[in-house]
Enzyme design. Sequence first.
Site, PDB file in Angstrom:
ATOM      1  CB  CYS A   1      -0.896  -0.008   1.231  1.00  0.00           C
ATOM      2  SG  CYS A   1       0.073   0.107   2.730  1.00  0.00           S
TER       3      CYS A   1
ATOM      4  CG  HIS B   1       2.735  -0.942  12.230  1.00  0.00           C
ATOM      5  ND1 HIS B   1       1.727  -1.268  11.369  1.00  0.00           N
ATOM      6  CD2 HIS B   1       3.581  -2.016  12.218  1.00  0.00           C
ATOM      7  CE1 HIS B   1       1.938  -2.462  10.846  1.00  0.00           C
ATOM      8  NE2 HIS B   1       3.076  -2.941  11.349  1.00  0.00           N
TER       9      HIS B   1
ATOM     10  CB  CYS C   1       0.851   5.077   7.394  1.00  0.00           C
ATOM     11  SG  CYS C   1      -0.420   5.380   6.161  1.00  0.00           S
TER      12      CYS C   1
ATOM     13  CD  GLU D   1      -3.022   1.019  12.491  1.00  0.00           C
ATOM     14  OE1 GLU D   1      -2.652   0.337  11.518  1.00  0.00           O
ATOM     15  OE2 GLU D   1      -4.185   1.467  12.596  1.00  0.00           O
TER      16      GLU D   1
ATOM     17  CB  THR E   1      -5.334   1.565   9.196  1.00  0.00           C
ATOM     18  OG1 THR E   1      -4.248   0.712   9.533  1.00  0.00           O
ATOM     19  CG2 THR E   1      -5.086   2.960   9.711  1.00  0.00           C
TER      20      THR E   1
ATOM     21  CB  SER F   1       0.751  -9.309   7.842  1.00  0.00           C
ATOM     22  OG  SER F   1      -0.132  -8.428   7.195  1.00  0.00           O
TER      23      SER F   1
ATOM     24  CG  ASN G   1      -2.511  -5.993   5.622  1.00  0.00           C
ATOM     25  OD1 ASN G   1      -2.572  -6.501   4.528  1.00  0.00           O
ATOM     26  ND2 ASN G   1      -1.358  -5.629   6.172  1.00  0.00           N
TER      27      ASN G   1
HETATM   28 FE1  F3S Z   1      -1.061   1.099   4.422  1.00  0.00          FE
HETATM   29 FE2  F3S Z   1      -1.223   3.265   5.763  1.00  0.00          FE
HETATM   30 FE3  F3S Z   1      -3.339   2.091   4.924  1.00  0.00          FE
HETATM   31  S1  F3S Z   1       0.211   1.687   6.042  1.00  0.00           S
HETATM   32  S2  F3S Z   1      -2.842   0.008   4.885  1.00  0.00           S
HETATM   33  S3  F3S Z   1      -1.840   3.034   3.669  1.00  0.00           S
HETATM   34  S4  F3S Z   1      -3.042   2.984   6.817  1.00  0.00           S
END
Ligand code: F3S
Length: 666
Positions: free
Chosen positions: A12, A75, A97, A127, A163, A219, A221
């Site tokens: 991402c 994070h 991020c 995070e 997130t 991970s 996500n």
């Molecule tokens: Fe990536 Fe930032 Fe979203 S690290 S998943 S763009 S919150």
Amino acid sequence: MIIRTAENAGFCFGVRRAVESALSEASSRRGEPIYTLGELIHNSGVVSQLRQEGVMTAGDLSEIPDGATVIIRSHGVGEDVYDEIRARGLRLVDATCPNVKSIQNKVEKHHGLGYTIIIVGDRTHPEVIGINGWCENSALIVSDPEQASALELGGPVCVVAQTTSIKEKFDAVCRVIRKKAPDAVVFNTICRATQLRQAETEALSKESDVMIVLGGANSSNTAKLAEISAAHCPRVIHIESPDSLSGYSFCGDERVGITAGASTPQEKIMEVVHIMENTMENWDQSLDDFKRLRVGDIVKGTVVAVNEESVYLDIEDYKSDGIIKKSDFVMDLYTDLPSTVAIGDEVEAMITDMNDGTGNVVLSKIKVDELAALNVTKEKFEAKETVKGKIVKVVKGGMIVDTGFVKAFMPANQYALRYVEDINALLGKEVEGRIIEFDRDKNKIIFSRRVILQEELNAKREEQARRKQAALDAIEEGMVIEAPVKNITNFGVFLDLNGVDGFIHISDLSWKRVAKTEDFCKPGDVLQAKIVEIDQEKGKVRCTVKGLTEEPWVVFTKTYKVGDTIEGTVKSITKFGAFVEIIPMVEGLVHISNLSYDKVESVESVVSVGETVKAKIIEINTEKRKVGLSIKELTEAPKKKIAKNRLYYKEDSTTTLEDAFKKYQN
Ligand code: F3S
């Protein structure tokens, strides 16, 4: 086997940014101690690569030596970590991020305003730990509605999400919280990239027999992608690296979906695709013959079924059938498909989608037809071939010409050599022309009829010029020719000298005076003439008819002298004499006094018009081209004395020959 990859799989924005920051530090501070606080991303391969570049991983700040650079990963971390970094004088590179930083700011602000902070997420995830660090670690952290329902809430509440949370789960938690705190301020802070990836994964997993989820085992996500996949797909394979695929087997006709977590580089995803393609080629020899097809490929197939809506094809050398919707088969939607195509017919079509959701390859015959038409158009354009067509529509600035293989635009000025007042009148007309412009990318095809007309005109002009030059080369000055009269004007006559005009001025037609050219000749008459002058540059030729013969006066003077007797015809009579033609176009005057020695009352009493008479030349005035004649002197003069007759003329008279001619001419 059909392999499809989620479009938003892999790195991402936030992770890419963090990796790029680390690599940039490694390159600009080579040899200096650089540390990330925790693994930069959940991908052991990338972490190991960073290590080779000199970027080490520290579990906490105590492992980082003084003077080192510390990189905070995407994070993010709590406020206390920043304080410690500052206190120790470490060089900071903040790769948090921006999405996470935004959550930290919200939490810090609302905590300052006295809100109770609730974080929906995994309490052990870095995070979430970092976000909690912006409200003095006072946040209530819940991961599901059950945990939310156990909360005891009082006062204002602010809710944020990790997130990478699953939207449905976050919504469910919020519903519970709102029952307890109706005025709760809720921020949906789920990252859009995450939402997109999750939505794509869900859609892909619904159409797949096997889902391969690529990403770190720890991970968050990636784990959520596996969770979503499992809800819709019977088989989910979660692997950390492409190598792990070797432990799995496939039967060959599955539809395989591939997705990847935010920390997975694109190369790793491509590696998985590559392995699956190789697997597909190897696992069953009988499948070797199957083509590897992609969207955009053109395939051949045999019609196995047809109904009002679609045509179904057995695609040659391919395991899945193809479907062609009516709108992709024929242009005219009123066409009755079953009577247009029959089972067993062979059809060529282009793949527009590898799967229509039920395993059929989606095809378009129209796209193949269009492609073929464009290829034909290109060939004809490049070969400058003449093309026939019909004007089927009048549009702004021109017309649409249907050539049978493509519809082209003909600008109004490309129809004819001259301006056409009303192009609407041309509708339905058959035309012959050429493709003068072809741009496949811009879909621009220009047809021109005018270009053909212009070429024909040029060819005609060249032929005329060639014939004219040949005609000029075939003649020379002084040459006597015979040629038909092409046309006549007031001032002369034009002869057709085989492609070049020969002009004869009216004064060159005859030694006689010609009052009107039409009195001399008419178009179509053949005249003999002599070429007087040729102007090669202007292509003009001047001729004469008069010049064919010697001037009558010259002939006369060469033939006769004073004293000679001539025989001629009385051409006209006046009161002072008779005019006698000696040779054509030369006349002499016999004055009344020279008609006879006898008394002559009138000229008519001696001679008459048309009568042939003999006369003696008594005077030749070369300068004025006058001839004096005497009939009298050819007779013997009477001896008797001439009575006192009244004379019209006598030798000692003051009336000269010239005066007499003048009177005659007047
Ligand atoms: Fe990536 Fe930032 Fe979203 S690290 S998943 S763009 S919150």
